[in-house]
Design an enzyme around this catalytic site. Sequence first.
Site, PDB file in Angstrom:
ATOM      1  N   HIS A  91      27.249  34.655  21.192  1.00  0.00           N
ATOM      2  CA  HIS A  91      26.904  34.537  22.608  1.00  0.00           C
ATOM      3  C   HIS A  91      28.099  34.175  23.452  1.00  0.00           C
ATOM      4  CE1 HIS A  91      22.553  34.245  21.367  1.00  0.00           C
ATOM      5  NE2 HIS A  91      22.793  35.402  21.909  1.00  0.00           N
ATOM      6  N   GLU A 108      14.037  57.978  15.207  1.00  0.00           N
ATOM      7  CA  GLU A 108      15.196  57.479  14.469  1.00  0.00           C
ATOM      8  C   GLU A 108      14.990  57.524  12.962  1.00  0.00           C
ATOM      9  OE1 GLU A 108      16.084  53.471  15.720  1.00  0.00           O
ATOM     10  OE2 GLU A 108      13.989  52.920  15.879  1.00  0.00           O
ATOM     11  N   ASP A 110      20.255  54.852  13.670  1.00  0.00           N
ATOM     12  CA  ASP A 110      19.374  54.827  12.500  1.00  0.00           C
ATOM     13  C   ASP A 110      19.109  56.227  11.964  1.00  0.00           C
ATOM     14  OD1 ASP A 110      18.785  52.159  11.745  1.00  0.00           O
ATOM     15  OD2 ASP A 110      17.716  51.916  13.636  1.00  0.00           O
ATOM     16  N   CYS A 139      19.946  57.369  22.717  1.00  0.00           N
ATOM     17  CA  CYS A 139      20.399  56.016  23.047  1.00  0.00           C
ATOM     18  C   CYS A 139      21.183  55.344  21.920  1.00  0.00           C
ATOM     19  CB  CYS A 139      19.233  55.146  23.491  1.00  0.00           C
ATOM     20  SG  CYS A 139      17.985  54.918  22.225  1.00  0.00           S
TER      21      CYS A 139
HETATM   22  C1  PEP Z   1      19.559  53.452  17.135  1.00  0.00           C
HETATM   23  O1  PEP Z   1      19.085  53.282  16.012  1.00  0.00           O
HETATM   24  O2  PEP Z   1      20.304  54.409  17.426  1.00  0.00           O
HETATM   25  C2  PEP Z   1      19.263  52.505  18.227  1.00  0.00           C
HETATM   26  C3  PEP Z   1      19.610  52.775  19.466  1.00  0.00           C
HETATM   27  O3  PEP Z   1      18.649  51.333  17.917  1.00  0.00           O
HETATM   28  P1  PEP Z   1      19.374  50.094  17.206  1.00  0.00           P
HETATM   29  O4  PEP Z   1      20.862  50.366  17.240  1.00  0.00           O
HETATM   30  O5  PEP Z   1      18.971  48.903  17.988  1.00  0.00           O
HETATM   31  O6  PEP Z   1      18.791  50.142  15.836  1.00  0.00           O
HETATM   32 MG    MG Z   2      17.504  51.859  15.661  1.00  0.00          MG
END
Ligand code: PEP
Ligand code: MG
Length: 577
Positions: free
Chosen positions: A194, A438, A462, A509
């Site tokens: 943090h 994912e 993922d 994302c």
């Molecule tokens: C992903 O898996 O691409 C994702 C955006 O989620 P996280 O990185 O939080 O698993």
């Molecule tokens: Mg993910």
Amino acid sequence: MTQEEARIKGVGASPGIAIGRAYLIDRRKVKTPKRHITASEVEGEQRRFDDALRRSHEQLERVKQKLAERASGDDPFQILEAHQLILRDEHLVEPTLRSIAEEHVNAEWALRKTVEHIKGIFDSVDDQYFRERRSDVDFVGDRVLRNLLGMEQPLAPPPDAIVVAHELSPADIAQLQRAAIAGFLTDVGGKTSHTAILARAVELPAVVGLEDITHRVGNGDLIIIDGTEGEAILHPSAPLVAQYRGRARQHAAREEEQLKTRDLESITRDGHRVRLMANVELNEEVPSALEHGAEGVGLYRTEFLFLGRTSIPTEEDHYQLARRVLDLVGHRPVTFRTFDLGGEKAAAALGQHAPREANPALGLRSVRLCLRERGLFKAQLRGLLRASVHGEVKIMFPMISGVGELREVLAVLDEVKRDLSIEGVAFRPDVPVGIMIEMPSAAMTADLLAPHVSFFAVGTNDLIQYSLAIDRVNEHVGYLYEPLHPAILRQLRFVVQSAHAAGVPVCVCGEMAGEALFLPVLLGLGVDELSMNSLAIPVVKAAIRAADYLASCELAAHVVDLPTASDVESAVRAARD
Ligand code: PEP
Ligand code: MG
């Protein structure tokens, strides 16, 4: 005597260059005195502990207020609030009071025992993010201890100093930023601590994890911090200082140039729009995301609500968190992803010793856990639904494996909506609901999933991990982590085609979205929206504005048939250069 120049590598916690004179701060742990007390002293000792908690709370409140004066509007800092919550947490307060009463020990010792116990729970977690959360408990414990001992003093370095310390708490950073220091260096710490997150939020250059920097530096020594490269340079020569001053100017000019793109449209040369959103873990990051041109929050990782806590966030916590983000983003949309906790992370947050899973990435994580811990899940959904009347809320479920699991999750959401209606609580019944794609099983059944949702968000981090069978945090197989692998591109193509056939937009994302090099491929595959860390937004926007949509479609159609990731990369580079 002039001292020799030395370069020391650490972890770049917050980017930027700072040049200044060292100011050492002794933030090392204070020693905990142990004393046996008599039965008649118990009450007084408990009162002393309560007083120290109250003083600690007031100090954090003052730091927060000072920050709010500087930040736009009332933007109290979540991390400091989390520390205030720890001060009231039953897992900290009750056992300490009990230990004073039953073991007849002084407040300092009782507190130390409790803090060690809580840290032990965090230690048993096999996840770096959650392990680093133990330092929050440590910071709070240390503050209370200093208050008990009458040792808590405000930090007062001169302006433009380079602060050097063994460790600094997030509250320390807030104070140091007020004192207008140039940057800081610490012996310990990691990128997701943090302290590092707050340093980035207030834009203070910092390098952490330098191991013994406090022993190598004297007060007044000249130091250069290169937060971008994660390097500290001690006793730099005059020419080197001049060189870094030049770099600092360039860095500032680049930042300013990039920030100017904030209000430019994210549109290709031939008029195709792609929405650019920010991935956010904490509210503190939102102002910077907007400054960098985010059109909203495309992924709010709500599991960060577990930050530094030893108890489960309540419905009210979720509601308040969502309201604050909505206030910060104004009319822009925010996609709240429900908890994506692994079995072990959840165990820490729940304060339990869960059995270790042999393969946590394939275990009881994310929606699987939420479907088992319905109380936790429903509290979150209720909080988010209640907040939906205050702005553009979207709800997103992570790690959906297929239609069966999606139906189960949607049934819980319906149940929660029904409860709220019966109770007469306001919410938006048509709040958009989407899922993350994912897992390969979800990507391959995207056509079956699409009719049930309002949007898809592809989590490439993922998706790559599960498709290519590589642990995303295992450095030994890092070389196999290939976003441009034909298996990934073909899944993306199928996901976008299936979604569009059902009129469902697709966002990407994962980290892949923030790489300008990959932009033409994602664009050409028909991705509608990209969500990424804020700093990447201006760079990706520049790539979009330089790109041609039709040419990108041709490129994407070509590369999905190439045999390897490196062939794809060569083709992408050739098209760019
Ligand atoms: C992903 O898996 O691409 C994702 C955006 O989620 P996280 O990185 O939080 O698993
Ligand atoms: Mg993910």
